[in-house]
Write a protein that holds these residues in place. Structure first.
Motif, mmCIF file in Angstrom:
data_model
loop_
_atom_site.group_PDB
_atom_site.id
_atom_site.type_symbol
_atom_site.label_atom_id
_atom_site.label_comp_id
_atom_site.label_asym_id
_atom_site.label_seq_id
_atom_site.Cartn_x
_atom_site.Cartn_y
_atom_site.Cartn_z
ATOM 1 N N LEU A 285 8.868 -0.862 12.896
ATOM 2 C CA LEU A 285 8.175 -2.121 12.621
ATOM 3 C C LEU A 285 8.262 -2.469 11.142
ATOM 4 C CD1 LEU A 285 4.827 -1.572 14.591
ATOM 5 C CD2 LEU A 285 6.844 -2.835 15.370
ATOM 6 N N THR A 286 8.199 -3.767 10.862
ATOM 7 C CA THR A 286 7.958 -4.260 9.509
ATOM 8 C C THR A 286 6.671 -5.064 9.560
ATOM 9 O OG1 THR A 286 10.323 -4.392 9.001
ATOM 10 C CG2 THR A 286 8.824 -5.672 7.612
ATOM 11 N N LEU A 287 5.701 -4.681 8.738
ATOM 12 C CA LEU A 287 4.408 -5.355 8.786
ATOM 13 C C LEU A 287 3.841 -5.520 7.384
ATOM 14 C CD1 LEU A 287 2.175 -2.928 8.313
ATOM 15 C CD2 LEU A 287 2.647 -2.447 10.712
ATOM 16 N N ALA A 288 2.746 -6.276 7.302
ATOM 17 C CA ALA A 288 2.054 -6.487 6.028
ATOM 18 C C ALA A 288 0.569 -6.637 6.300
ATOM 19 C CB ALA A 288 2.588 -7.724 5.311
ATOM 20 N N VAL A 289 -0.239 -6.184 5.343
ATOM 21 C CA VAL A 289 -1.695 -6.314 5.418
ATOM 22 C C VAL A 289 -2.158 -7.099 4.196
ATOM 23 C CG1 VAL A 289 -3.904 -5.115 5.538
ATOM 24 C CG2 VAL A 289 -1.882 -4.117 6.640
ATOM 25 N N THR A 290 -2.948 -8.146 4.432
ATOM 26 C CA THR A 290 -3.443 -8.999 3.350
ATOM 27 C C THR A 290 -4.942 -9.225 3.529
ATOM 28 O OG1 THR A 290 -3.013 -11.042 4.580
ATOM 29 C CG2 THR A 290 -1.212 -10.178 3.231
ATOM 30 N N GLY A 291 -5.504 -10.083 2.680
ATOM 31 C CA GLY A 291 -6.916 -10.425 2.792
ATOM 32 C C GLY A 291 -7.775 -9.517 1.946
ATOM 33 N N ALA A 292 -8.746 -8.868 2.571
ATOM 34 C CA ALA A 292 -9.686 -8.010 1.850
ATOM 35 C C ALA A 292 -8.964 -6.870 1.140
ATOM 36 C CB ALA A 292 -10.718 -7.449 2.822
ATOM 37 N N GLU A 293 -9.529 -6.446 0.002
ATOM 38 C CA GLU A 293 -9.006 -5.271 -0.693
ATOM 39 C C GLU A 293 -9.461 -4.037 0.076
ATOM 40 O OE1 GLU A 293 -7.011 -5.034 -3.359
ATOM 41 O OE2 GLU A 293 -6.811 -7.220 -3.405
ATOM 42 N N ALA A 294 -8.533 -3.429 0.807
ATOM 43 C CA ALA A 294 -8.862 -2.289 1.656
ATOM 44 C C ALA A 294 -7.731 -1.272 1.577
ATOM 45 C CB ALA A 294 -9.053 -2.743 3.103
ATOM 46 N N PRO A 295 -8.050 0.021 1.654
ATOM 47 C CA PRO A 295 -6.993 1.036 1.627
ATOM 48 C C PRO A 295 -6.163 0.996 2.907
ATOM 49 C CG PRO A 295 -9.119 2.047 2.068
ATOM 50 C CD PRO A 295 -9.397 0.614 1.735
ATOM 51 N N VAL A 296 -4.847 1.119 2.759
ATOM 52 C CA VAL A 296 -3.923 1.141 3.895
ATOM 53 C C VAL A 296 -3.090 2.410 3.803
ATOM 54 C CG1 VAL A 296 -1.972 -0.010 5.017
ATOM 55 C CG2 VAL A 296 -3.814 -1.374 4.014
ATOM 56 N N THR A 297 -2.898 3.067 4.939
ATOM 57 C CA THR A 297 -2.017 4.232 4.973
ATOM 58 C C THR A 297 -0.959 4.041 6.051
ATOM 59 O OG1 THR A 297 -3.430 5.435 6.535
ATOM 60 C CG2 THR A 297 -3.837 5.794 4.185
ATOM 61 N N VAL A 298 0.229 4.556 5.781
ATOM 62 C CA VAL A 298 1.325 4.603 6.755
ATOM 63 C C VAL A 298 1.742 6.060 6.875
ATOM 64 C CG1 VAL A 298 3.689 3.920 7.289
ATOM 65 C CG2 VAL A 298 2.118 2.273 6.238
ATOM 66 N N GLY A 299 1.590 6.620 8.057
ATOM 67 C CA GLY A 299 1.890 8.037 8.233
ATOM 68 C C GLY A 299 1.014 8.928 7.377
ATOM 69 N N GLY A 300 -0.211 8.477 7.101
ATOM 70 C CA GLY A 300 -1.150 9.257 6.303
ATOM 71 C C GLY A 300 -0.986 9.100 4.810
ATOM 72 N N GLN A 301 0.032 8.358 4.363
ATOM 73 C CA GLN A 301 0.275 8.168 2.941
ATOM 74 C C GLN A 301 -0.171 6.777 2.499
ATOM 75 O OE1 GLN A 301 1.418 10.728 0.966
ATOM 76 N NE2 GLN A 301 1.125 11.856 2.900
ATOM 77 N N ARG A 306 -0.262 -6.515 0.676
ATOM 78 C CA ARG A 306 0.518 -7.716 0.348
ATOM 79 C C ARG A 306 1.979 -7.385 0.013
ATOM 80 N NH1 ARG A 306 -4.339 -7.688 -2.032
ATOM 81 N NH2 ARG A 306 -3.456 -6.951 -4.006
ATOM 82 N N THR A 307 2.512 -6.414 0.739
ATOM 83 C CA THR A 307 3.880 -5.937 0.527
ATOM 84 C C THR A 307 4.491 -5.619 1.890
ATOM 85 O OG1 THR A 307 3.301 -4.960 -1.610
ATOM 86 C CG2 THR A 307 5.293 -4.131 -0.550
ATOM 87 N N PRO A 308 5.777 -5.950 2.126
ATOM 88 C CA PRO A 308 6.385 -5.565 3.409
ATOM 89 C C PRO A 308 6.439 -4.047 3.544
ATOM 90 C CG PRO A 308 8.042 -6.442 1.898
ATOM 91 C CD PRO A 308 6.719 -6.700 1.264
ATOM 92 N N LEU A 309 5.947 -3.540 4.668
ATOM 93 C CA LEU A 309 5.901 -2.104 4.919
ATOM 94 C C LEU A 309 6.780 -1.780 6.122
ATOM 95 C CD1 LEU A 309 2.033 -1.558 4.603
ATOM 96 C CD2 LEU A 309 3.773 -1.276 2.811
ATOM 97 N N VAL A 310 7.687 -0.831 5.965
ATOM 98 C CA VAL A 310 8.520 -0.366 7.070
ATOM 99 C C VAL A 310 7.831 0.834 7.704
ATOM 100 C CG1 VAL A 310 10.747 0.577 7.746
ATOM 101 C CG2 VAL A 310 10.628 -1.205 5.985
ATOM 102 N N VAL A 311 7.561 0.722 9.008
ATOM 103 C CA VAL A 311 6.841 1.773 9.731
ATOM 104 C C VAL A 311 7.764 2.330 10.810
ATOM 105 C CG1 VAL A 311 4.791 2.344 11.076
ATOM 106 C CG2 VAL A 311 4.671 0.555 9.316
#
Length: 518
Positions: A285-301, A306-311
């Motif tokens: 997947l390619t996804l992005a998270v925006t809006g509230a300032e919240a911690p995001v992890t992909v695979g625990g990291q 506000r950045t494209p993330l490859v999952v």
């Protein structure tokens, strides 16, 4: 009302219907929709400049009698066994049999919609109908109930709260999403009630339409937190049938999420309240998270906002509790595919239209053939810097500030208001701060007839604590609107947490702005 809508006062319901028919048949440039009520017509435009142009045309408008077009004659079967039948007969000083005869002998005309999807306010050709509402509204009025209130008669299209007097029940469905259009009754239709003696059972109504495009599995939801909903830009243009626009609350953040992954701006996203959302990718997947300032992890990291993330397939994505703002927006390349209602995937929490809230274990799908552009790069935050424990929202006074006591507009703008815990997607409920007080209504103003509402409208209920409408607000309302927050500040309002302090300032210059929200 605000910078993109105007409330037009007209002498009576017949004139309102004539204006509504004309503008529906001959829409003005930039017109989004027109919402009729008892003695007013709400005109919504896409931009401030569009409203300015429309105002010139509206001031010179003479409705075309031919615009009304052809209307239906609809017979509504009724079993007159309602809980309030005897009380209403007593109010009019007649027997229940005479009341039934009067109700069925009357020629009723569907004047306007509102309150809930498919709810049609019907007026009588004859005079003399003035039924008081119940002193204590019911928490649930069953779908199909036939009722009276004031000069109006109506059939409840869905189960909902209500304070109207119940005469009976009808097997005639007036709202079914399996039909096109879903509303059986439209403004201008002629209605006759017909007494029947059989007990009735309504068949279940269609909940929603299937997804509009082929889809494939993309991820499985592992956690949803407090609330996670599918949202898009909403259902614009259905207000005259009682359907709110709904859609994403923080539109700038939702557009940003879609832009980063190369989607159209109106692609379906997931709106998460207070974080706590998680998924496991079933494919890359390619996804992005925006809006509230919240911690995001992909695979625990840790992963950036506000950045494209490859999952990669098999990896997890988690959104933690926000430190700034309350709503996060998750977009996946191609957009999420889910069921639609009236051309939108938005979940409307007031009218219960659209997909059900997302649940743990649910499979998320994306298009088999996505309509996408180039993936974007990192983008700056859409929320203002600093925390959101205090905020300033700009308002346009009125249109019903004269229904409040003298000087109450100054009270609204001079004191601090606190966001209540009871706030939701329907409205921000505000409470006077420590040194403030509730707003006061004007005395001897009577009861304000229901009229069209917009996102940003600040209603003043009898207790005086302001209610600021958000995207899932009802189409019409009966409390006076003292002021309206401008459209440009509604994204900020959507991100205010309970306990945040709000100040209102009068917006002096109505600068043009294009697009969202209407």
């Amino acid at each position: 009302m605000g910078t993109r809508s105007v409330l037009i006062e007209l002498p009576d319901t017949a004139t309102v219907m004539a204006w509504h028919a004309h503008l529906s048949a001959h829409p003005l440039d930039a017109q989004i929709e027109v919402i009729a009520a008892a003695r007013t017509l709400l005109f919504k435009a896409a931009t401030r400049r569009g409203l300015d142009t429309a105002l010139t045309a509206l001031r010179a408008l003479t409705p075309d009698d031919a615009a009304a077009g052809a209307h239906k004659r609809i017979d509504i079967d009724v079993v007159y066994n309602g809980e309030d039948l005897g009380a209403v007969a007593e109010h009019y000083g007649i027997s229940t049999e005479a009341l039934i005869d009067r109700h069925t002998s009357e020629d009723w005309l569907a004047a306007f919609g509102g309150f809930s999807p498919g709810f049609a306010y019907c007026t009588a050709a004859g005079s003399g109908w003035d039924t008081p509402r119940r002193a204590s509204p019911r928490t649930k009025v069953p779908r199909g109930s036939v009722a009276l209130a004031g000069p109006f008669s109506a059939v409840y299209p869905i189960d909902s709260p209500g304070g109207w007097q119940l005469l009976g029940s009808s097997p005639t469905p007036v709202w079914d999403l399996g039909e096109d259009p879903p509303n059986r009754i439209s403004p201008g239709d002629e209605i006759r009630y017909r007494a029947v003696s059989e007990e009735i059972t309504l068949s279940p109504a269609t909940a929603s339409a299937p997804a509009s495009q082929p889809a494939r599995p993309a991820a499985t939801v592992t956690a949803v937190g407090l609330q996670a909903l599918f949202q898009d830009r909403g259902r614009t243009g259905h207000g005259d049938t009682g359907v709110p626009t709904s859609g994403v609350l923080d539109r700038a953040s939702a557009r940003q999420a879609n832009r980063i992954v190369g989607n159209r701006g109106d692609a379906t996203v997931i709106e998460c309240l207070f974080g706590g959302f998680g998924l496991r990718a079933e494919t890359d997947l390619t996804l992005a998270v925006t809006g509230a300032e919240a911690p995001v992890t992909v695979g625990g990291q840790p992963a950036p906002l506000r950045t494209p993330l490859v999952v990669p397939a098999g990896e997890s994505v988690e959104i933690g509790a926000p430190t700034h703002g309350i709503r996060s927006y998750l977009a996946v390349r191609g957009g999420f595919v889910t069921s639609e209602v009236l051309g939108s995937t938005a979940t409307d929490t007031l009218s219960r239209l659209g997909p059900e809230p997302i649940s743990a274990g649910q499979q998320l799908k994306v298009p088999v053939t996505p309509d996408v552009g180039a993936v974007g790069g990192p983008e700056p935050a859409t929320l203002p810097e600093g925390n959101l424990t205090t905020a300033e929202l700009r308002v346009v006074p009125g249109p019903r500030d004269d229904w409040c006591a003298p000087g109450e507009l100054e009270t609204l703008t001079s004191q601090v208001w606190k966001v209540s815990q009871e706030s939701n997607r329907i409205a921000l409920r505000l409470q006077a701060g420590e040194d403030g007080r509730p707003l006061r209504r004007a005395e001897d103003t009577g009861e304000l007839a229901s009229e069209g509402m917009v996102s940003g409208a600040i209603q003043v209920p009898p207790e005086g604590q302001p209610v600021l409408f958000l995207a899932d607000h009802p189409v019409t309302g009966g409390y006076p609107v003292i002021a309206t927050v401008i459209a440009e500040d509604l994204d900020l309002a959507a991100q205010l947490p309970p306990g945040a302090q709000v100040r209102f300032t009068v917006f002096e210059t109505a600068a043009d702005s294009a697009g969202d929200p209407p």
